[in-house]
Write a protein that holds these residues in place. Sequence first.
Motif, PDB file in Angstrom:
ATOM      1  N   THR A  33       0.856  -1.182   0.000  1.00 19.27           N
ATOM      2  CA  THR A  33       0.000   0.000   0.000  1.00 19.27           C
ATOM      3  C   THR A  33       0.895   1.235   0.000  1.00 19.27           C
ATOM      4  OG1 THR A  33      -0.118  -0.014   2.414  1.00 19.27           O
ATOM      5  CG2 THR A  33      -1.868  -1.165   1.223  1.00 19.27           C
ATOM      6  N   GLY A  68       0.934   5.918  -0.380  1.00 18.70           N
ATOM      7  CA  GLY A  68       0.245   7.203  -0.417  1.00 18.70           C
ATOM      8  C   GLY A  68       0.658   8.000  -1.645  1.00 18.70           C
ATOM      9  N   PHE A 104       6.417   6.555   9.090  1.00 17.80           N
ATOM     10  CA  PHE A 104       5.073   6.794   8.554  1.00 17.80           C
ATOM     11  C   PHE A 104       4.565   8.194   8.903  1.00 17.80           C
ATOM     12  CE2 PHE A 104       0.374   6.262   8.794  1.00 17.80           C
ATOM     13  CZ  PHE A 104       0.125   5.701   7.560  1.00 17.80           C
ATOM     14  N   GLN A 116       6.786  11.249   6.584  1.00 19.02           N
ATOM     15  CA  GLN A 116       5.793  11.392   5.513  1.00 19.02           C
ATOM     16  C   GLN A 116       4.918  12.629   5.766  1.00 19.02           C
ATOM     17  OE1 GLN A 116       3.650   7.772   4.507  1.00 19.02           O
ATOM     18  NE2 GLN A 116       5.484   6.518   4.730  1.00 19.02           N
ATOM     19  N   ARG A 133       3.280  13.728   8.422  1.00 17.02           N
ATOM     20  CA  ARG A 133       2.052  13.636   9.229  1.00 17.02           C
ATOM     21  C   ARG A 133       2.299  14.229  10.616  1.00 17.02           C
ATOM     22  NH1 ARG A 133       1.552   8.576   6.288  1.00 17.02           N
ATOM     23  NH2 ARG A 133      -0.460   8.556   5.213  1.00 17.02           N
ATOM     24  N   PHE A 162       4.617   7.627  -1.913  1.00 17.79           N
ATOM     25  CA  PHE A 162       5.583   7.177  -0.916  1.00 17.79           C
ATOM     26  C   PHE A 162       5.091   6.017  -0.086  1.00 17.79           C
ATOM     27  CE2 PHE A 162       4.777  11.277   1.896  1.00 17.79           C
ATOM     28  CZ  PHE A 162       3.477  10.892   2.093  1.00 17.79           C
ATOM     29  N   GLU A 163       6.050   5.315   0.461  1.00 21.89           N
ATOM     30  CA  GLU A 163       5.824   4.157   1.345  1.00 21.89           C
ATOM     31  C   GLU A 163       7.121   3.911   2.106  1.00 21.89           C
ATOM     32  OE1 GLU A 163       8.364   2.807  -0.432  1.00 21.89           O
ATOM     33  OE2 GLU A 163       7.515   0.823  -0.731  1.00 21.89           O
ATOM     34  N   MET A 164       7.396   2.691   2.521  1.00 25.47           N
ATOM     35  CA  MET A 164       8.524   2.500   3.441  1.00 25.47           C
ATOM     36  C   MET A 164       9.501   1.369   3.082  1.00 25.47           C
ATOM     37  SD  MET A 164       6.360   3.154   6.957  1.00 25.47           S
ATOM     38  CE  MET A 164       7.656   2.568   8.012  1.00 25.47           C
ATOM     39  N   VAL A 221      -3.763   3.971  -1.562  1.00 21.30           N
ATOM     40  CA  VAL A 221      -4.912   3.955  -0.636  1.00 21.30           C
ATOM     41  C   VAL A 221      -5.166   5.321   0.002  1.00 21.30           C
ATOM     42  CG1 VAL A 221      -4.731   1.473  -0.141  1.00 21.30           C
ATOM     43  CG2 VAL A 221      -3.470   3.108   1.289  1.00 21.30           C
ATOM     44  N   VAL A 222      -4.254   6.256  -0.212  1.00 25.20           N
ATOM     45  CA  VAL A 222      -4.467   7.594   0.345  1.00 25.20           C
ATOM     46  C   VAL A 222      -3.831   8.612  -0.604  1.00 25.20           C
ATOM     47  CG1 VAL A 222      -2.391   7.388   1.800  1.00 25.20           C
ATOM     48  CG2 VAL A 222      -4.147   8.999   2.467  1.00 25.20           C
TER      49      VAL A 222
HETATM   50  N1  URA Z   1       1.834   3.405   3.320  1.00 24.32           N
HETATM   51  C1  URA Z   1       2.633   4.443   3.634  1.00 24.32           C
HETATM   52  O1  URA Z   1       3.791   4.254   4.009  1.00 24.32           O
HETATM   53  N2  URA Z   1       2.135   5.681   3.531  1.00 24.32           N
HETATM   54  C2  URA Z   1       0.870   5.926   3.167  1.00 24.32           C
HETATM   55  O2  URA Z   1       0.483   7.103   3.131  1.00 24.32           O
HETATM   56  C3  URA Z   1       0.055   4.826   2.842  1.00 24.32           C
HETATM   57  C4  URA Z   1       0.552   3.564   2.925  1.00 24.32           C
END
Ligand code: URA
Length: 288
Positions: free
Chosen positions: A116, A118, A198, A202, A204, A232-234, A257-258
């Motif tokens: 998943t 963003g 996360f 990212q 947040r 982005f993701e991890m 998903v976002v």
């Molecule tokens: N995974 C992430 O690392 N970030 C997101 O915003 C959604 C899924």
Amino acid sequence: MPIAESELILNADGSVYHLNLLPEHISDTIITVGDPERVPRISKYFDSIEVEIAKREFVTHTGYYKGKRLTVLSTGMGTDNVEIVMNELDALVNIDLVSREINEDPISLKIIRIGTSGSLQESIPVGSHLVTEYAIGLDTLMQFYPFVQTGYENTISSALQESLQLGFQPYCVKGSDILREQLGKDLLTGNTLTCPGFYAPQGRVLRLELKDADLVNNFNRFNVDDFWLTNFEMETAGYYALGVLLGHEVTSLNAIVVNRITQQFDPNAEQTIESLITKTLDRLVAIS
Ligand code: URA
Ligand code: R1P
């Protein structure tokens, strides 16, 4: 020279330390996911499952899908876990676990991440599927490997370092062209930023302020000619860099998903992941 017991740690049954696997437990085509619960969500489509092994966050199922032998394995979150997974998968095929000698002819695995992610662009909507062409790692993993960036990749990562005023150079790396073409056919193609967290990495904010209050907009606006960050993701950059270093073909398929620009969460996120899984399984059957 055999690799010492302290460097390549094996369990009492001869399996690799964290994954708990023996060479016969894996296929040469491996789907990886972050979430251990996503493993049975994929293997439920298999005709039969011959291996089910779990240790920590590493859950492995190997079986047959429409006659093709596949492994699906969970990694948990982050490039530190990816580092363990890539090294231990590589050891399973390229090191003789009894003699502890490196095999002469290296085997190349096909590794497909289904994760998943963003979106960082308004034009990449929630519910879409995206295949990663270039990944950029904001984590420090490649500071510890002989990873050399040249040409286009070096230009991109230097520009990002300057733009974000980072005290180190991120790493930029391209995934497997062949897997991207085979599995990513009608998917969006993009460039994935791999973040070492996360929340703040990212952009947040919960109770802690960000050092760079405009981080997501800076990601969104960053470009070099027609190179833009799309999502982005991890994990993806860790896979791609270790794939290049170890000689494995790797691609990353992202369920968006976002969307952090429009601030939407996909109301059908589960379906978005499910359809990426079924599409990928069918495409894997078609490739050799
Ligand atoms: N995974 C992430 O690392 N970030 C997101 O915003 C959604 C899924
Ligand atoms: C964060 O929620 C997790 O989701 C994404 C990120 O890379 C991180 O691992 O991937 P997975 O869906 O594969 O876990």
